[in-house]
Design an enzyme around this catalytic site. Structure first.
Site: not given
Ligand code: EPU
Length: 430
Positions: A23, A93, A305, A117, A123-126
């Protein structure tokens, strides 16, 4: 189709060296295009997610080549602007980091929505809120996200949820913006800090990474650098869990103990004996496994994870344990596979109740995602008989040489090719 075949009951013993963090790599590789010079990134894991991001950059005329087994050289001097299309993006992703990196470099980006997606689910709203805060506008058209800014300007961005992806994407977009960007309620994961350190080594001015307020003082230019990425905390945790599950004794090398604190604490509670060294931990089982309750949380809490892997230990512990998955809405899909191996688990929304059993039994199962796949491997290692794991490409996305590493520790695991029209796995397993 390839699958893993595991004959269970061997105790893992010996040493394993942890690879660079997936990551961190998938964020740092796209970040390298923010420099016009050459970046050398060391400790790169040899996993399919890394090859994929390299291929996506290649299509934009970025030269990405391995200069030795673990070092990647990225030269984006001749980079061209080109939409990042669905063909490659759909497999990964984290390809959304291209949005932040391209926006930071060219003040615009056109990137396909990552595969599967759904804004309602992941979501990627943030991320988009952050880009808007920096003065960009976006639209979704034909499955592509278009983001554009006349001029990126620093601002205060408060994240409504703690998001690793949004924190990283905003850092990428803001690093060369005019003025100061402040991300509040930022994610504190080790790979967020690693990205900030990488960018700072290129001449960026990012402060506070690892706390929930990150300040990014925009700079005009980023230079080339040589940087070594951190070891993979989750890969380390996975081998720690496997050592405990099999009642083994494993020295896990090339780790940062600080990144493993939450995992170590839980494993000790469940029955592990863990000896810590500067860059290694020795993990052994100490008696019977004990029940526990776990709630996954953003860092420094217990990482989501590691949730599937720890469920194998709890399945074999005395008594009833509860896992509360507070990060993702739907991360218990693997439980149905575990039940095929005899696990007694009931799921209600984001809560799983696990009743300890004496023994798991090998079965034919499917890796529903990367960490689910890792959990099934651990289950196979402790189960009676043979376990057949399908859809192993999920596992190979994120675990370097898992077969070789486990074999060296004494596991009986093989990869075999089966014809697509072979009889159903269930029949073969009997
Ligand atoms: N979320 C929102 N809006 C957004 C972004 C996220 O509501 O714009 C929510 C998500 O739906 C979730 C929470 O916030 O409920 C956390 O999501 P986050 O954005 O932190 O996750 P991510 O960046 O998509 C990374 C890791 C994941 C890991 C998560 C949480 C990478 C590439 N992926 O995902 O890793 O589970 O952080 O720690 O860094 C894995 O390695 O197996 C994996 C899935």
């Amino acid at each position: 189709m390839d699958r893993f075949v595991i004959k269970g009951k061997n105790k893992l013993k010996g040493e394993v060296t942890i690879s660079g963090a997936k990551n961190a790599a998938v964020a740092i590789i796209p970040a390298a295009i923010l420099s016009d010079d050459v970046c050398r990134i060391e400790n790169i894991p040899n996993i399919s997610d890394v090859s994929l991001i390299a291929r996506i950059l290649n299509e934009m005329n970025v030269s990405v080549k391995m200069v030795n087994k673990t070092t990647l050289e990225i030269n984006s001097r001749n980079m061209i602007e080109k939409p990042a299309t669905y063909d490659l993006i759909r497999h990964m992703r984290a390809s959304y980091y291209l949005l932040g990196a391209l926006l930071g470099k060219f003040s615009r980006a056109v990137v396909s929505l990552p595969g599967g997606c759904d804004f309602g689910v992941r979501p990627i709203d943030q991320h988009l809120k952050g880009f808007e805060g920096l003065g960009a506008s976006y639209k979704l058209e034909g499955g592509m996200i278009h983001v554009e800014a006349e001029c990126l300007k620093g601002s205060n961005i408060y994240l409504d949820v703690v998001s690793v992806g949004a924190t990283i994407n905003i850092m990428l977009a803001a690093v060369k913006a005019i003025g100061v960007t402040i991300i509040e309620n930022a994610a504190k994961e080790p790979h967020v800090v690693d990205l900030a350190n990488f960018l700072n080594s290129m001449g960026a001015d990012i402060r506070g990474a690892g706390t929930d307020v990150i300040k990014i003082y925009g700079v005009e230019r980023l230079k080339g650098t040589t940087y070594s990425i951190i070891p993979d905390q989750i890969e380390a945790g996975t081998y720690m869990a496997a050592a405990v599950a099999t009642g083994g004794d494993v020295l896990i090398k090339n780790i940062i103990p600080k990144h493993l604190e939450a995992i170590k604490a839980k494993l000790e509670e469940i029955g592990a004996e863990i000896e810590e060294f500067d860059e290694a931990v020795r993990v052994r089982r100490c008696g019977h496994l004990k029940r526990s309750n776990i709630k996954t949380m953003p860092h420094p809490g217990f990482p989501t994870d590691m949730q599937p892997q720890i469920s194998i230990l709890l399945s074999l512990a005395e008594g009833t344990s509860i896992i509360n998955e507070s990060v993702w809405d739907n991360r218990f899909r693997y439980i149905d596979e575990l039940k095929r191996m005899g696990a007694k688990i009931s799921v209600d929304g984001k809560v799983a109740v696990i009743e300890g059993i004496n023994e798991m039994v090998g079965a034919s199962v499917r890796a529903t995602d990367l960490r689910a796949g890792a959990a099934l491997i651990i289950a196979g290692l402790v189960a009676k008989g043979n376990t057949y794991i399908e859809d192993i490409d999920h596992i190979e996305r994120g675990y370097e040489n898992i077969l070789e590493k486990l074999t060296a520790l004494g596991a009986d695991i093989k990869k075999e090719h089966v014809q697509k029209d072979a009889p159903p796995l269930l029949v073969q397993a009997l």
